[in-house]
Design a protein around this motif. Structure first.
Motif, PDB file in Angstrom:
ATOM      1  N   MET A  41      62.004 -28.304 -48.419  1.00  0.00           N
ATOM      2  CA  MET A  41      61.861 -27.390 -49.552  1.00  0.00           C
ATOM      3  C   MET A  41      62.473 -26.034 -49.254  1.00  0.00           C
ATOM      4  O   MET A  41      63.107 -25.418 -50.111  1.00  0.00           O
ATOM      5  CB  MET A  41      60.398 -27.259 -49.949  1.00  0.00           C
ATOM      6  CG  MET A  41      59.845 -28.528 -50.543  1.00  0.00           C
ATOM      7  SD  MET A  41      58.166 -28.360 -51.132  1.00  0.00           S
ATOM      8  CE  MET A  41      58.465 -27.427 -52.626  1.00  0.00           C
ATOM      9  N   SER A  42      62.303 -25.543 -48.023  1.00  0.00           N
ATOM     10  CA  SER A  42      62.898 -24.274 -47.648  1.00  0.00           C
ATOM     11  C   SER A  42      64.420 -24.360 -47.661  1.00  0.00           C
ATOM     12  O   SER A  42      65.099 -23.447 -48.123  1.00  0.00           O
ATOM     13  CB  SER A  42      62.406 -23.847 -46.264  1.00  0.00           C
ATOM     14  OG  SER A  42      62.979 -22.616 -45.897  1.00  0.00           O
ATOM     15  N   ALA A  43      64.966 -25.469 -47.183  1.00  0.00           N
ATOM     16  CA  ALA A  43      66.412 -25.661 -47.182  1.00  0.00           C
ATOM     17  C   ALA A  43      66.972 -25.715 -48.603  1.00  0.00           C
ATOM     18  O   ALA A  43      68.130 -25.360 -48.838  1.00  0.00           O
ATOM     19  CB  ALA A  43      66.781 -26.937 -46.430  1.00  0.00           C
ATOM     20  N   GLN A  44      66.138 -26.134 -49.561  1.00  0.00           N
ATOM     21  CA  GLN A  44      66.559 -26.186 -50.959  1.00  0.00           C
ATOM     22  C   GLN A  44      66.410 -24.832 -51.651  1.00  0.00           C
ATOM     23  O   GLN A  44      66.682 -24.704 -52.828  1.00  0.00           O
ATOM     24  CB  GLN A  44      65.741 -27.230 -51.718  1.00  0.00           C
ATOM     25  CG  GLN A  44      65.999 -28.633 -51.260  1.00  0.00           C
ATOM     26  CD  GLN A  44      65.008 -29.623 -51.842  1.00  0.00           C
ATOM     27  OE1 GLN A  44      64.039 -29.254 -52.508  1.00  0.00           O
ATOM     28  NE2 GLN A  44      65.234 -30.897 -51.579  1.00  0.00           N
ATOM     29  N   GLY A  45      65.935 -23.823 -50.912  1.00  0.00           N
ATOM     30  CA  GLY A  45      65.808 -22.482 -51.476  1.00  0.00           C
ATOM     31  C   GLY A  45      64.468 -22.190 -52.121  1.00  0.00           C
ATOM     32  O   GLY A  45      64.303 -21.165 -52.770  1.00  0.00           O
ATOM     33  N   GLN A  46      63.486 -23.086 -51.932  1.00  0.00           N
ATOM     34  CA  GLN A  46      62.158 -22.844 -52.491  1.00  0.00           C
ATOM     35  C   GLN A  46      61.488 -21.710 -51.720  1.00  0.00           C
ATOM     36  O   GLN A  46      61.610 -21.616 -50.507  1.00  0.00           O
ATOM     37  CB  GLN A  46      61.302 -24.110 -52.380  1.00  0.00           C
ATOM     38  CG  GLN A  46      61.850 -25.294 -53.119  1.00  0.00           C
ATOM     39  CD  GLN A  46      61.778 -25.120 -54.621  1.00  0.00           C
ATOM     40  OE1 GLN A  46      60.820 -24.572 -55.141  1.00  0.00           O
ATOM     41  NE2 GLN A  46      62.800 -25.584 -55.299  1.00  0.00           N
ATOM     42  N   THR A  47      60.777 -20.867 -52.431  1.00  0.00           N
ATOM     43  CA  THR A  47      60.088 -19.751 -51.794  1.00  0.00           C
ATOM     44  C   THR A  47      58.749 -20.211 -51.231  1.00  0.00           C
ATOM     45  O   THR A  47      58.248 -21.275 -51.587  1.00  0.00           O
ATOM     46  CB  THR A  47      59.839 -18.616 -52.794  1.00  0.00           C
ATOM     47  OG1 THR A  47      58.965 -19.100 -53.818  1.00  0.00           O
ATOM     48  CG2 THR A  47      61.139 -18.126 -53.402  1.00  0.00           C
ATOM     49  N   VAL A  48      58.165 -19.379 -50.396  1.00  0.00           N
ATOM     50  CA  VAL A  48      56.849 -19.670 -49.837  1.00  0.00           C
ATOM     51  C   VAL A  48      55.846 -19.822 -50.977  1.00  0.00           C
ATOM     52  O   VAL A  48      54.993 -20.704 -50.964  1.00  0.00           O
ATOM     53  CB  VAL A  48      56.408 -18.559 -48.864  1.00  0.00           C
ATOM     54  CG1 VAL A  48      54.967 -18.746 -48.425  1.00  0.00           C
ATOM     55  CG2 VAL A  48      57.334 -18.513 -47.664  1.00  0.00           C
ATOM     56  N   ARG A  49      55.968 -18.992 -51.993  1.00  0.00           N
ATOM     57  CA  ARG A  49      55.067 -19.057 -53.144  1.00  0.00           C
ATOM     58  C   ARG A  49      55.166 -20.417 -53.847  1.00  0.00           C
ATOM     59  O   ARG A  49      54.190 -20.906 -54.384  1.00  0.00           O
ATOM     60  CB  ARG A  49      55.404 -17.938 -54.123  1.00  0.00           C
ATOM     61  CG  ARG A  49      54.443 -17.854 -55.282  1.00  0.00           C
ATOM     62  CD  ARG A  49      54.701 -16.644 -56.092  1.00  0.00           C
ATOM     63  NE  ARG A  49      54.305 -15.495 -55.281  1.00  0.00           N
ATOM     64  CZ  ARG A  49      54.206 -14.268 -55.732  1.00  0.00           C
ATOM     65  NH1 ARG A  49      54.499 -14.000 -56.958  1.00  0.00           N
ATOM     66  NH2 ARG A  49      53.838 -13.290 -54.938  1.00  0.00           N
ATOM     67  N   ASP A  50      56.343 -21.020 -53.845  1.00  0.00           N
ATOM     68  CA  ASP A  50      56.515 -22.335 -54.464  1.00  0.00           C
ATOM     69  C   ASP A  50      55.999 -23.464 -53.568  1.00  0.00           C
ATOM     70  O   ASP A  50      55.543 -24.494 -54.060  1.00  0.00           O
ATOM     71  CB  ASP A  50      57.990 -22.612 -54.768  1.00  0.00           C
ATOM     72  CG  ASP A  50      58.558 -21.658 -55.798  1.00  0.00           C
ATOM     73  OD1 ASP A  50      57.780 -21.139 -56.632  1.00  0.00           O
ATOM     74  OD2 ASP A  50      59.775 -21.425 -55.767  1.00  0.00           O
ATOM     75  N   ILE A  51      56.095 -23.284 -52.259  1.00  0.00           N
ATOM     76  CA  ILE A  51      55.727 -24.338 -51.316  1.00  0.00           C
ATOM     77  C   ILE A  51      54.217 -24.392 -51.078  1.00  0.00           C
ATOM     78  O   ILE A  51      53.639 -25.467 -51.009  1.00  0.00           O
ATOM     79  CB  ILE A  51      56.467 -24.151 -49.975  1.00  0.00           C
ATOM     80  CG1 ILE A  51      57.977 -24.289 -50.189  1.00  0.00           C
ATOM     81  CG2 ILE A  51      55.985 -25.154 -48.932  1.00  0.00           C
ATOM     82  CD1 ILE A  51      58.801 -23.912 -48.977  1.00  0.00           C
TER      83      ILE A  51
END
Length: 68
Positions: A41-51
């Motif tokens: 998810m981080s590699a896809q650009g998702q933020t901590v708030r999204d994860i």
């Protein structure tokens, strides 16, 4: 205006992405599965708030505590 997050994992190669996707589907250890999902998810650009709101708990396990 909110500041754009700057903490992400490095870009993944196709092989690394495939390996993490496989681990996230087939891992026997819940910790390994959760880590693979978070890195993907981080590699896809998702933020901590999204994860963080994702229910990243093991299969059939509860995170609640029955304290007496």
């Amino acid at each position: 205006m909110a500041r754009r997050p700057s903490v992400f994992v490095r870009p993944l190669s196709m092989d690394e992405g495939r390996k993490l996707a496989r681990i996230s589907r087939t891992a026997k250890k819940p910790v390994r599965m959760r880590r693979a999902i978070v890195v993907l998810m981080s590699a896809q650009g998702q933020t901590v708030r999204d994860i963080t709101p994702l229910p990243l708990k093991g299969r059939g396990r509860s995170t609640s505590c029955r304290c007496s």
